[in-house]
Design an enzyme around this catalytic site. Structure first.
Site, PDB file in Angstrom:
ATOM      1  N   GLU A 266       0.852  -1.189   0.000  1.00  0.00           N
ATOM      2  CA  GLU A 266       0.000   0.000   0.000  1.00  0.00           C
ATOM      3  C   GLU A 266       0.884   1.234   0.000  1.00  0.00           C
ATOM      4  O   GLU A 266       1.823   1.333   0.790  1.00  0.00           O
ATOM      5  CB  GLU A 266      -0.880   0.083   1.258  1.00  0.00           C
ATOM      6  CG  GLU A 266      -1.870  -1.053   1.423  1.00  0.00           C
ATOM      7  CD  GLU A 266      -2.758  -0.889   2.666  1.00  0.00           C
ATOM      8  OE1 GLU A 266      -2.717   0.199   3.289  1.00  0.00           O
ATOM      9  OE2 GLU A 266      -3.475  -1.827   3.008  1.00  0.00           O
ATOM     10  N   GLU A 316     -13.894   4.512   0.418  1.00  0.00           N
ATOM     11  CA  GLU A 316     -14.732   3.554   1.146  1.00  0.00           C
ATOM     12  C   GLU A 316     -15.343   4.268   2.348  1.00  0.00           C
ATOM     13  O   GLU A 316     -14.656   4.528   3.334  1.00  0.00           O
ATOM     14  CB  GLU A 316     -13.880   2.382   1.630  1.00  0.00           C
ATOM     15  CG  GLU A 316     -13.249   1.584   0.513  1.00  0.00           C
ATOM     16  CD  GLU A 316     -12.244   0.571   1.056  1.00  0.00           C
ATOM     17  OE1 GLU A 316     -12.672  -0.476   1.565  1.00  0.00           O
ATOM     18  OE2 GLU A 316     -11.040   0.853   0.991  1.00  0.00           O
ATOM     19  N   LYS A 319     -15.182   2.658   6.207  1.00  0.00           N
ATOM     20  CA  LYS A 319     -13.960   2.337   6.951  1.00  0.00           C
ATOM     21  C   LYS A 319     -13.979   2.972   8.333  1.00  0.00           C
ATOM     22  O   LYS A 319     -14.534   4.058   8.524  1.00  0.00           O
ATOM     23  CB  LYS A 319     -12.724   2.839   6.192  1.00  0.00           C
ATOM     24  CG  LYS A 319     -12.428   2.045   4.940  1.00  0.00           C
ATOM     25  CD  LYS A 319     -10.984   2.252   4.509  1.00  0.00           C
ATOM     26  CE  LYS A 319     -10.029   1.470   5.404  1.00  0.00           C
ATOM     27  NZ  LYS A 319      -8.625   1.672   5.030  1.00  0.00           N
TER      28      LYS A 319
END
Ligand SMILES: *[C@@H]1O[C@H](CO)[C@@H](O)[C@H](O)[C@H]1NC(C)=O
Ligand SMILES: *[C@@H]1O[C@H](CO)[C@@H](O)[C@H](O)[C@H]1NC(C)=O
Ligand SMILES: *[C@@H]1O[C@H](CO)[C@@H](O)[C@H](O)[C@H]1NC(C)=O
Ligand SMILES: *[C@@H]1O[C@H](CO)[C@@H](O)[C@H](O)[C@H]1NC(C)=O
Ligand SMILES: *[C@@H]1O[C@H](CO)[C@@H](O)[C@H](O)[C@H]1NC(C)=O
Length: 479
Positions: A266, A316, A319
């Site tokens: 990531e 998102e 989250k």
């Protein structure tokens, strides 16, 4: 011959304009309204993305990826690590979530991520004892099923598993965190034995976040006025990504595995939810990162190709915001699959837009707002609280895109976010008489009042439910 080949290659790259070899993206799905998986996979194709990292092995994502040739990292969430300590359960997992997809025209699985940053300090050691057994069992089950050469198990770890001593804060002095040094050594030896890569998540944004003394430019790639000099090697570091990556290289070297392949699971920059999270900084970050990847620049201690997965593909809204309000805004695309800023995935540094989602189905053009005629405002704060608890108000905070709204604007924003999450149900725009619906777009300046996605093709269960409710409606009409 050689020249002709190069010419052809240049032409090909010119025509396709695409893409950095080995560039991947993370596809997380913690949102209450999701784009259909097929739409997301079409976006991967339209943007030339050939590698995708998932956070589970969800059937609908896997189904949409089947037959595309896109390389996939499937994952076992942290809460399933204990179970994977049982070899038979690990075998079942491999059967169900790997073998099942390896038919011709199935999913090209390359990696299994065992857990997600399980050794984060904030987990208080909850996964310290279960991660290594799970890793061993999954790789052994993969080997037993005959995938040992093609599918590797790895553990995506946060960069907080290593550091440099306070008195020698240089990349060359990197070591695994002292409380887990023994465990990390066993893990990397096992990875090495299986020719599996080390996976690390590196976040320059987080170095900056909450540390006002961090040199701002050092988070990016376009040169820092005061490079950090490694006193052991003399190497000058102008960005924290390189310094962090090389701290890992040194940590691996210290346990005798200095050449172990490293994959960046990531890396990215969020666009809202903090004073440094915005499209301009995200543009600057990627505009520095991508050309370096395209040029296979690597880092001072590891020049050359690095396999990298950008975080993240889509926003998102579901989250956890425990780490910060920015958590819901990591996407290079918004919740609805539209690009947020210029980005050139070929790494040529051009300011062009990515290809957004096609044929997105939105709910009708209706918003919910604060009712200007409301008389009793005594319950306003409670109602805003309620709306924000069950939706996403992270754009209202300090330094965020909607921080300049007035008090009524704040209320409208919260009410609308809740109303959209509830699929514009009329009952969800009341708030004890404090709210009212409008067909006027309430967006102002940087602050977008969104319309949510229409839910994608209803599942069997949903259509069953709507059949039943229709039957009830008809019955009611006849009574
Ligand atoms: C396969 O993956 C799914 C999705 O992550 C998970 O819910 C399921 O438990 C896994 N199957 C097995 C047999 O472990
Ligand atoms: C870790 O410990 C802290 C302090 O004791 C606590 O506040 C937090 O909830 C714990 N986190 C987890 C994931 O158990
Ligand atoms: C992990 O195992 C060690 C040694 O067996 C034990 O002392 C520790 O309490 C365990 N930790 C957790 C979180 O279960
Ligand atoms: C709007 O809400 C934000 C976040 O809760 C808060 O910081 C700000 O002060 C509010 N603005 C007004 C005018 O009430
Ligand atoms: C509302 O207006 C903003 C710009 O002010 C625009 O970006 C957005 O697309 C509009 N929303 C809809 C649903 O038309």
């Amino acid at each position: 011959m050689g020249r002709l080949w190069i010419l052809k290659w240049v032409l090909l790259v010119g025509v396709l304009g695409c893409c950095i070899e080995g560039l991947g993206v993370n596809w997380g799905t913690m949102a209450n309204h999701k784009l259909p998986p097929k739409t997301v996979v079409q976006m991967f194709k339209d943007n030339g993305i050939q590698k995708v990292k998932l956070f589970d092995a969800d059937q609908s994502s896997m189904g949409a990826l089947a037959g595309t040739g896109i390389e996939v990292m499937v994952a076992i969430p942290n809460d399933q690590l204990v179970a994977m300590g049982d070899y038979n359960r690990a075998k079942q997992w491999v059967q169900r979530n790997v073998s099942r997809y390896t038919f011709d025209g199935g999913v090209t699985i390359k990696y299994v991520a065992v857990g997600n940053e399980p050794f984060l300090s904030s987990y208080n050691g909850s996964f310290l004892n279960v991660t290594f057994p799970a890793l061993q069992n999954i790789q052994n089950a993969l080997n037993e099923a005959g995938y040992g050469d093609t599918i590797k198990a790895t553990v995506p770890l946060n960069a907080d598993v290593y550091n440099s001593p306070v008195n020698t804060p240089y990349p060359s002095a990197g070591r695994f965190r002292s409380d887990i040094n023994g465990l990390m050594t066993q893990i990397v030896q096992f990875l090495s034995k299986n020719n599996a890569p080390f996976t690390v998540n590196i976040y320059p944004f987080l170095s900056l976040y909450g540390n006002d003394n961090f040199p701002f430019d050092y988070a990016f790639f376009d040169g820092a006025s005061n490079p950090v000099v490694d006193m052991n090697t003399g190497i000058q570091y102008t960005n924290v990504f390189d310094a962090n990556f090389d701290t890992l290289v040194s940590s691996l070297k210290a346990v005798g595995l200095g050449d172990m392949p490293i994959l960046v699971g990531e890396v990215g920059w969020p666009t809202d939810g903090d004073k440094n999270a915005n499209a301009g900084n995200a543009y600057r970050f990627y505009n520095g990162l991508l050309p370096r990847l395209a040029a296979n620049k690597g880092t001072p201690l590891r020049p050359g190709f690095i396999e990298v997965y950008l975080f993240s593909f889509l926003d998102e809204n579901g989250k956890s915001i425990a780490p910060g309000n920015f958590e819901r805004h990591w996407g290079i695309f918004g919740y609805d699959g539209q690009p947020k800023f210029g980005m050139d995935l070929s790494g040529q540094g051009q300011n062009k837009l990515l290809v957004g989602a096609q044929d997105v189905q939105y709910l009708p053009q209706k918003w919910c707002m604060f009712n200007p005629n409301a008389k009793d405002l005594s319950k306003l704060a409670d109602n805003i609280d309620y709306a924000c608890t069950f939706s996403d108000c992270t754009s209202l905070g300090y330094g965020s895109s909607c921080n300049n709204l007035d008090a009524n604007g704040n209320a409208s924003y919260a009410f609308n976010m809740y109303f959209q999450v509830q699929n514009q149900d009329e009952l969800a725009c009341n708030f004890q008489g404090l709210a009212t619906m409008t067909s006027q777009n309430l967006s102002q300046g940087t602050c977008k009042f969104i319309i949510q996605l229409a839910s994608s093709s209803p599942s069997l269960d949903d259509s069953f439910v709507s059949l039943v409710s229709m039957a009830l409606l008809f019955t009611a009409m006849w009574v």
